[in-house]
Design a protein around this motif. Structure first.
Motif, PDB file in Angstrom:
ATOM      1  N   LEU A 157       0.832  -1.203   0.000  1.00 15.68           N
ATOM      2  CA  LEU A 157       0.000   0.000   0.000  1.00 15.68           C
ATOM      3  C   LEU A 157       0.869   1.256   0.000  1.00 15.68           C
ATOM      4  CD1 LEU A 157      -2.696  -1.132   2.583  1.00 15.68           C
ATOM      5  CD2 LEU A 157      -3.103  -0.696   0.158  1.00 15.68           C
ATOM      6  N   GLN A 198       2.013   2.268  -3.333  1.00 17.96           N
ATOM      7  CA  GLN A 198       0.954   2.780  -4.208  1.00 17.96           C
ATOM      8  C   GLN A 198       0.555   4.209  -3.860  1.00 17.96           C
ATOM      9  OE1 GLN A 198      -2.363   0.042  -3.978  1.00 17.96           O
ATOM     10  NE2 GLN A 198      -1.028  -1.733  -4.167  1.00 17.96           N
ATOM     11  N   SER A 199       1.112   4.749  -2.807  1.00 21.10           N
ATOM     12  CA  SER A 199       0.650   6.046  -2.315  1.00 21.10           C
ATOM     13  C   SER A 199       1.754   7.082  -2.358  1.00 21.10           C
ATOM     14  CB  SER A 199       0.124   5.916  -0.882  1.00 21.10           C
ATOM     15  OG  SER A 199       1.153   5.479  -0.022  1.00 21.10           O
ATOM     16  N   GLN A 211      -4.716   4.860   0.060  1.00 22.99           N
ATOM     17  CA  GLN A 211      -3.821   3.750   0.390  1.00 22.99           C
ATOM     18  C   GLN A 211      -3.014   4.038   1.656  1.00 22.99           C
ATOM     19  OE1 GLN A 211      -4.066   5.163  -2.613  1.00 22.99           O
ATOM     20  NE2 GLN A 211      -4.678   3.534  -4.040  1.00 22.99           N
ATOM     21  N   CYS A 263      -5.029   3.441   4.887  1.00 26.47           N
ATOM     22  CA  CYS A 263      -5.080   2.013   5.209  1.00 26.47           C
ATOM     23  C   CYS A 263      -3.723   1.505   5.684  1.00 26.47           C
ATOM     24  CB  CYS A 263      -5.540   1.217   3.992  1.00 26.47           C
ATOM     25  SG  CYS A 263      -7.252   1.522   3.505  1.00 26.47           S
ATOM     26  N   LEU A 320     -10.724   0.845   1.401  1.00 25.79           N
ATOM     27  CA  LEU A 320     -10.102   1.510   0.261  1.00 25.79           C
ATOM     28  C   LEU A 320     -11.150   2.139  -0.660  1.00 25.79           C
ATOM     29  CD1 LEU A 320      -7.108  -0.704  -0.953  1.00 25.79           C
ATOM     30  CD2 LEU A 320      -7.046   1.716  -0.308  1.00 25.79           C
ATOM     31  N   GLN A 369     -11.384   6.082  -1.356  1.00 25.60           N
ATOM     32  CA  GLN A 369     -11.192   6.514  -2.742  1.00 25.60           C
ATOM     33  C   GLN A 369     -12.385   7.339  -3.233  1.00 25.60           C
ATOM     34  OE1 GLN A 369     -10.450   2.691  -4.471  1.00 25.60           O
ATOM     35  NE2 GLN A 369      -8.230   2.840  -4.274  1.00 25.60           N
TER      36      GLN A 369
END
Length: 308
Positions: free
Chosen positions: A163, A166-167, A249, A252, A300, A304
């Motif tokens: 995660l 991805q952020s 992301q 989380c 998520l 989002q």
């Protein structure tokens, strides 16, 4: 710490204690992380708090915390007043803060939750422009790598690290413990925020993860917890322009890493003691971590939708 030392600390900060007041009105009072607090009134009947920090909080930490608080105060954030002089004694730091107020968070009062969200938004909008020199002796999510021996925690870390990749998120000063217990209200809903003992440079999503866990309470009793989170985050998002860009992301990942850090700490403590309370706390933290992983996709999607 004796009364003479307390009196000296109070005097150094330009406060006159009320003649008929007892300095230590609640010597056994505990706040988070093994801190202790005492109350006293000055000669104008203003109430003050002496906070004894745990031994791992050093002078450099207090300097950092106080700089951050002063910057926020100068920008108009509603936090308690801080006195510059602090005392180092017997491996502990003692500081003085104004009393935040008596009115605690009331889950029946919907304005309390929306006020919490809007003020956290306010805090982050201001903090992204604050630069505090130095660093804190406190675990952060930024740069964290799990290196323990628990297979379950290692699997959780693998998910969190994916995660993280991805952020994109900025690192800035955060409160670090923005929970209901650290906020006070009055009849008009105006808040005072206090207990910056966990403040550090980290991701703003860390504050969000901490607060979301706090406001939904006991998972098993919060059937509408998604709606509670949604309402909180929408208020946070809509309260201020020019907020730092929030990564779903990262929210989380932060929640998972905070649970890993807490679980890892508790496991180490359990090697020293096998108390029932500690076993119960470890079980509770394990259940929370399992909940985060089981509901990762749901969370998520929610985040989002809000921070698209």
């Amino acid at each position: 710490m004796n009364k003479e030392m307390v009196s000296d600390l109070v005097t150094q900060n330009g406060i006159k204690i009320a003649e008929d007041n007892t300095i230590f009105t609640d010597p056994n009072s505990h706040v988070g992380n093994k801190s202790k607090i005492w109350y006293f009134n000055d000669d104008s009947e203003n109430k003050w708090v002496i906070k004894k920090y745990p031994e791992w909080v050093k002078e450099a930490d207090i300097v950092w915390i106080h700089k951050y608080m002063r910057e926020l105060s100068q920008k108009g954030f509603p936090l308690v007043e801080i006195k510059d002089k602090y005392l180092s004694f017997d491996n502990h730091i003692y500081s003085i803060y104004s009393f935040a107020g008596e009115m605690h968070y009331d889950f029946k009062n919907k304005s309390h939750l929306t006020n919490m969200a809007s003020e956290l938004s306010h805090l982050h909008r201001l903090s992204q422009d604050i630069k505090v020199e130095g660093s804190r002796n406190w675990p952060t999510v930024a740069g964290y790598i799990y290196q323990g021996k628990s297979e379950a925690l290692n699997q959780s870390w693998n998910i969190a690290s994916k995660l993280l990749k991805q952020s994109t998120s900025i690192i800035m000063p955060i409160h670090g413990d923005y929970r209901k217990d650290n906020i006070r209200f009055n009849a008009n809903g105006v808040m005072k925020v206090f207990d910056f003992g966990n403040a550090r440079s980290d991701y703003p999503e860390v504050d969000l993860a901490i607060t979301l866990r706090d406001v939904i309470g006991d998972i098993s009793k919060s059937q509408d917890y998604l709606e509670i989170q949604k309402g909180f985050l929408l208020e946070y998002r809509n309260s201020n322009r020019n907020l730092p860009k929030i990564s779903p992301q990262m929210i989380c990942a932060s929640a998972i890493i905070l649970a890993i850090q807490e679980s890892s700490y508790l496991i180490k403590e359990s090697l020293k003691s096998e108390s029932y309370e500690l076993k119960f706390t470890i079980k509770k933290e394990t259940m929370h971590l399992d909940f985060l992983l089981d509901n990762l996709d749901t969370h998520l999607t929610l985040y989002q939708d809000i921070f698209h």
